[in-house]
Design an enzyme around this catalytic site. Sequence first.
Site, PDB file in Angstrom:
ATOM      1  N   GLN A 140       0.825  -1.208   0.000  1.00 43.71           N
ATOM      2  CA  GLN A 140       0.000   0.000   0.000  1.00 43.71           C
ATOM      3  C   GLN A 140       0.855   1.252   0.000  1.00 43.71           C
ATOM      4  OE1 GLN A 140      -2.487   0.728   3.384  1.00 43.71           O
ATOM      5  NE2 GLN A 140      -1.264  -0.540   4.740  1.00 43.71           N
ATOM      6  N   GLY A 141       0.374   2.232  -0.719  1.00 43.71           N
ATOM      7  CA  GLY A 141       1.089   3.496  -0.852  1.00 43.71           C
ATOM      8  C   GLY A 141       0.260   4.644  -0.317  1.00 43.71           C
ATOM      9  N   SER A 143       1.281   6.477   3.057  1.00 43.94           N
ATOM     10  CA  SER A 143       2.111   7.475   3.728  1.00 43.94           C
ATOM     11  C   SER A 143       3.158   8.075   2.805  1.00 43.94           C
ATOM     12  CB  SER A 143       2.830   6.822   4.910  1.00 43.94           C
ATOM     13  OG  SER A 143       1.906   6.399   5.877  1.00 43.94           O
ATOM     14  N   GLU A 260      -8.983  -2.080   7.283  1.00 46.24           N
ATOM     15  CA  GLU A 260      -7.749  -2.315   8.008  1.00 46.24           C
ATOM     16  C   GLU A 260      -7.963  -2.137   9.505  1.00 46.24           C
ATOM     17  OE1 GLU A 260      -3.105  -0.898   7.663  1.00 46.24           O
ATOM     18  OE2 GLU A 260      -4.659   0.433   6.957  1.00 46.24           O
ATOM     19  N   ASN A 384      -3.258   5.319  16.889  1.00 48.55           N
ATOM     20  CA  ASN A 384      -4.351   5.257  17.857  1.00 48.55           C
ATOM     21  C   ASN A 384      -4.808   6.653  18.285  1.00 48.55           C
ATOM     22  OD1 ASN A 384      -4.112   2.563  17.519  1.00 48.55           O
ATOM     23  ND2 ASN A 384      -3.806   2.055  19.688  1.00 48.55           N
ATOM     24  N   GLU A 385      -3.938   7.642  18.124  1.00 49.82           N
ATOM     25  CA  GLU A 385      -4.384   9.007  18.420  1.00 49.82           C
ATOM     26  C   GLU A 385      -5.427   9.465  17.398  1.00 49.82           C
ATOM     27  OE1 GLU A 385      -1.186   7.963  18.631  1.00 49.82           O
ATOM     28  OE2 GLU A 385      -1.272   8.030  20.812  1.00 49.82           O
TER      29      GLU A 385
END
Lengths: 401, 334
Positions: A140-141, A143, A260, A384-385
């Site tokens: 996956q692209g 970030s 995800e 998680n933030e």
Amino acid sequence: MRRLHAYLTGRQNLRVDLTWTPEQDAFRDECRTWLQRNVPSEPLPSGDTREGFARHLDWERQLFADRWAVVSWPEAYGGRDASLWEWLIFEEEYYRAGAPQRVTQNGIFLLAPTIFEFGTRTQQDYYLPRMAAAEDLWCQGWSEPNAGSDLASLTSKAVRDEAAGGWRLSGQKTWTTRGAFCTHLFGLFRTDPDSVRHHGLTYFMVPLETEGVTVRGFGRLDGDEGFAEVFFDEAFVSDDLILGAVGSGWSVAMATTSSERGLTLRSPGRFQATAARLVRLVRDRGLDTADPSTREAIVRAWMAAEAYSLYTLADVSGMVEGRSPGFRSSLNKIFWSELDVDLHTAALAVLGGEGELETIGGTENPWLKGYQFSLSGPIYAGTNEIQRNIIAERVLGLPRK
Amino acid sequence: MRFAFTDDQLAFADAVRELLADQCDAARVRAAWDGDGRVPGLWDRLAEMGVLGMLAPEGTGGLGMADVDLVAILAEGGRAAIPDPLAATAAVAVPTIRDHAQSDDAERWLAEISAGTARVGVGLSGNVGVLHAADAAIFLLEADDGLHLVDADVVELQPLDSVDGARRLSAVTWTPSAATRLPSAELAASQARDRAAVATAAELCGLADTMLAMTVAYVSERRQFGVPIGSFQAVKHQLADALVELEFAKPLVWRAALSRSTGDPSASMHASMAKAAASDAAHTVGLAALQCHGAIGYTVECDLHLWLKRSWALRAQDGDAAAHRRLVEAALLG
């Protein structure tokens, strides 16, 4: 005052029931039997290394040959048309058997649901069987160096090449899991140069052998070459490699990221198997070796694995009756990622001083590897933030500003 | 496999929620502090609806239902911070008398308890007192040799002061005898303890639901620095974490009620998991709720303390999280 009997709906077909049907039990037996016969007796080397990845591909193709690679997909694409329940059963058995990690998971669990939802029939017929067969290997692209949690700030762009009937991609993606070993990448590129944030983005599927694409692997915290950065220098992709509509990439991508975060990537069987191994570990090493606080940590983590399993059963019960978990999938993501850390932290506490050793008594120390991997859980798939923001704003309804 | 409440169970819980929203609002809970620890008239309405005798056989005025049919209603009781002894009566006393009392009086007691005309006090070991003992005509009391069914005229009561002013607690002194002992007294006691743990866990989930809802409402309204304080991540993340812990405790509670209904051999362990998780979740939610209310929450004018203090009491009642985790540990690790 009406008696409660007056509220009876008469729909007696429903009941609360935590047991499986004979057909589901038979499916479980079939899974278990196949796995017993086929799971390698020695653990494979990590799939996040070049050598280990190749070994895992052999395993993936073995799964595919006997139609276990994508059980929930239609038979035409190599699956078994398995229900969500059967998928959960398969996952339970898969992890209980200690079967290898799924190096194809980013394609199968993240891209495929998006192709099923947004792809054309042609795209589905072409890509899905190749993905199931581990012929095309997807990374996956999302970030970029300056777009992590703030994904909508991404700057990789796609410029229209009308004459050639496609787009030219430029920019850089990074922290791409197994990118150095994969054959294809899916990701977002900005097709409208005047757009900002989540507007004007388009979802592309890119063969990594395309001219102008350069992949450089680099080491993750756990030492494996599991990451890559991917550079695009006017790499040409034709229109048929776009998933969904031009400019609608954000909503297409969000469908994938909730896969995800939610159920599909992290089924409870995985954590229940880890929890069971943790209990075996402390029993094998003698209960008196574990400090009372370590024993408590084990109980807490084991209970959390149970809670995750039950929560998922409730989720799936809702899904099969048409109730989508929606943004509540962010709750799952926080819970399973912290649970995974807790399970491995407890295991390392049981191992004590030996916890730091890569091998114990001549065999690999799986808890050390697992611990390091678990630490990535609260970071990937949306930190998680970010999940806490989503829960606060979308589930609790707190003000955004 | 279907781990979701049935339409009927949801309809029952909704009906009770409506009743309590109407009859047991915060003002009435507050009034119970100054009154006798009950909401006037509420007990009769719960009896009329069939809630008290939900688990009693139909022949004794009950509805003949199972623990799992009741558990969502108990959570509604917690949501409203009901001061009346709903859980001890409907979820513990009724099924215990149903399953373990064999005297001719048992059917009469079930009928009267279900009808709300006789009240029952439940005193299990480990708990500091019996709720609403002064009203009780009959008691289920645990001694070293198990559970006893005891008439009110042979017990002595010593009132206790709870931090939750709506909880009318008494220490109960009595002399166990062969005449009061239930036939399978030890089994009766262990099942009653498990049922009490699950029921209290369900109440805690409901209490936590309300504390969280109150807090979400408050931080969405309260403005500092020119914005609602609920827009700050320091507030958002506390409440998100509280919600996660609470939502993952609930399935353990529902499962424990189901396991009791189906006679699952792990029912006792499931009860312990439920109580441990719900107690911890109520603790997390309560702390976040108080912190996010700021100084306003630290007053007796704010309704939050009515729920918060109940949650303190119920976290300790029927075994606290640490005690139940030790029981799980014993089952898991030996």
